[in-house]
Design an enzyme around this catalytic site. Structure first.
Site, PDB file in Angstrom:
ATOM      1  N   ASP A   1       0.846  -1.203   0.000  1.00  0.00           N
ATOM      2  CA  ASP A   1       0.000   0.000   0.000  1.00  0.00           C
ATOM      3  C   ASP A   1       0.876   1.246   0.000  1.00  0.00           C
ATOM      4  O   ASP A   1       0.562   2.245  -0.658  1.00  0.00           O
ATOM      5  CB  ASP A   1      -0.902   0.043   1.239  1.00  0.00           C
ATOM      6  CG  ASP A   1      -1.710  -1.222   1.398  1.00  0.00           C
ATOM      7  OD1 ASP A   1      -1.932  -1.918   0.399  1.00  0.00           O
ATOM      8  OD2 ASP A   1      -2.111  -1.509   2.546  1.00  0.00           O
TER       9      ASP A   1
HETATM   10  C1  26A Z   1     -11.753  -7.161   0.857  1.00  0.00           C
HETATM   11  N1  26A Z   1     -10.535  -7.283   1.613  1.00  0.00           N
HETATM   12  C2  26A Z   1     -10.112  -8.625   1.926  1.00  0.00           C
HETATM   13  C3  26A Z   1      -9.811  -6.161   2.003  1.00  0.00           C
HETATM   14  C4  26A Z   1      -8.627  -6.228   2.769  1.00  0.00           C
HETATM   15  C5  26A Z   1      -7.950  -5.027   3.023  1.00  0.00           C
HETATM   16  N2  26A Z   1      -8.381  -3.842   2.587  1.00  0.00           N
HETATM   17  C6  26A Z   1      -9.509  -3.842   1.880  1.00  0.00           C
HETATM   18  N3  26A Z   1     -10.225  -4.948   1.584  1.00  0.00           N
HETATM   19  N4  26A Z   1      -7.922  -7.225   3.363  1.00  0.00           N
HETATM   20  C7  26A Z   1      -6.853  -6.662   3.958  1.00  0.00           C
HETATM   21  N5  26A Z   1      -6.870  -5.339   3.763  1.00  0.00           N
HETATM   22  C8  26A Z   1      -5.922  -4.323   4.242  1.00  0.00           C
HETATM   23  O1  26A Z   1      -4.684  -4.527   3.656  1.00  0.00           O
HETATM   24  C9  26A Z   1      -3.792  -3.733   4.408  1.00  0.00           C
HETATM   25  C10 26A Z   1      -2.378  -4.190   4.188  1.00  0.00           C
HETATM   26  O2  26A Z   1      -2.046  -4.157   2.855  1.00  0.00           O
HETATM   27  C11 26A Z   1      -5.674  -4.364   5.730  1.00  0.00           C
HETATM   28  O3  26A Z   1      -6.623  -3.589   6.425  1.00  0.00           O
HETATM   29  C12 26A Z   1      -4.259  -3.808   5.850  1.00  0.00           C
HETATM   30  O4  26A Z   1      -4.233  -2.528   6.425  1.00  0.00           O
END
Ligand code: 26A
Length: 349
Positions: free
Chosen positions: A304
């Site tokens: 990110d």
């Molecule tokens: C729909 N999903 C599975 C998700 C996520 C996500 N953010 C949005 N949608 N699953 C994990 N994360 C985020 O990824 C970040 C790390 O790359 C987590 O909240 C974490 O901050």
């Protein structure tokens, strides 16, 4: 660079609160989690969040992949450059998120769901791996109606760059498509992150629907591999996948597509289409900024952060090489912090 922004960048995805703790093999096994993965939670995962808090000294940290990226872009650009949209609940978790984005100077236009609580992501750290298990809850309730509210749509219209986390393809494709159309019809920039291997794997049709609109597509090596598998590209290498992505047909022919694939400590691969019809894309590789092993706190949010630095460069009109360098710079800063965070006081690129 201007001294204050005009909310040029609009980001859309799933606002989540991360519940992050250092776990062990037993915890991963108990919930059937892989050491390095991102999945949607099933009923069997629901006790994970309390387990992390009670038994693994887990911390509550602002998360949601594109919200982390949005904070990252705002970390670099002048005040009032970035606005982020997604859906939260009316609860104390949303208050924690609001406080975090306020501190980061990020403007948010949340939809508040009346019934569902704010979404949570359980993050189990083992060594340099992180396993993420997300209960989307309110984040799953984003609606096109919210985006089309006159006050919110005005923000969309004044933005010139859109960044959508691919994770949102599980939530509200019509809202994503509205941003796609807005970008293509007005020659604005549309950027998509592949987000996680399960997106190209299980949300292939939704992903492919957005593909013609990508001016930039960003992913990592695991996502590239999953894309290759679900699109029958055989045993394509990372640069083959990058070239394939760059050459896909394009709605707005004025901007040749750029595909960016990160590979952890390996070089970042960038494919640039030679023309609007794809042509034969050119490939470049950029080694990452080295960091001593003992300086790494955790890698949750590294991707990110890379996207944040890269997109800041795109919004600021920097050359591609500089955008990649900015991404690698911000990723290096982020992995020295706890979770998807950036150092304060601010460091300047
Ligand atoms: C729909 N999903 C599975 C998700 C996520 C996500 N953010 C949005 N949608 N699953 C994990 N994360 C985020 O990824 C970040 C790390 O790359 C987590 O909240 C974490 O901050």
């Amino acid at each position: 660079m201007a001294t204050t922004g005009n909310f040029q960048l609009l980001c859309l995805e799933n606002p989540l609160l991360d519940i992050q703790g250092v776990g062990d093999e037993a915890l991963l096994q108990k919930y059937g989690l892989k050491a390095n993965d991102a999945i949607l939670a099933g009923p069997q995962h629901m006790p994970l969040y309390e387990d992390l808090l009670q038994n693994y000294d887990a911390k509550l940290i602002a998360g949601g992949a594109a919200q982390n990226t949005a904070r990252g872009v705002q970390y670099i650009l002048p005040p009032n450059s970035v606005v982020y949209i997604g859906c939260v609940g009316k609860d104390k978790y949303a208050d924690i998120l609001k406080e975090a984005v306020r501190k980061a100077g990020l403007r948010v236009e949340y939809r508040y769901d009346d019934e569902q609580p704010t979404g949570r992501c359980g993050v189990v750290i083992t060594g340099h791996n992180r396993s993420m298990c997300t209960d989307l809850a309110a984040a799953n309730c984003y609606k096109l109606d919210h985006l089309k509210q006159p006050d919110v749509w005005a923000v969309v219209e004044s933005a010139t760059v859109f960044y959508v986390g691919g994770y949102h393809l599980t939530v509200c494709v019509p809202a994503i498509m509205a941003l796609c159309e807005e970008a293509a019809s007005k020659d604005k920039t549309f950027i998509l992150s592949l987000s996680a291997p399960f997106i190209p794997q299980f949300f292939k049709d939704q992903l492919d629907q957005t593909a013609p609109y990508w001016d930039y597509v960003i992913g990592n090596e695991a996502e590239a591999e999953s894309y290759a598998a679900s699109h029958n590209l055989g045993s394509a290498s990372v640069s083959d996948v990058a070239k394939h992505l760059a050459a896909l047909p394009k709605a707005n022919p004025k901007r040749p597509r750029v595909a960016v694939i990160t590979q952890g400590t390996g070089p970042t691969v960038v494919a640039t289409a030679s023309g609007a019809d794809g042509g034969t894309p050119t490939i470049k590789e950029f080694p990452v900024h080295a960091i001593a092993e003992d300086q790494i706190n955790d890698t949750n949010g590294a991707g990110d952060a890379f996207a944040g630095g890269f997109v800041a460069g795109v919004v600021d009109g920097k050359p591609l090489e500089t955008c990649v360098d900015m991404g690698q710079w911000l990723a290096k800063l982020s992995i020295q912090e706890l979770g998807p965070s950036y150092p304060f006081p601010k460091q300047a690129y």
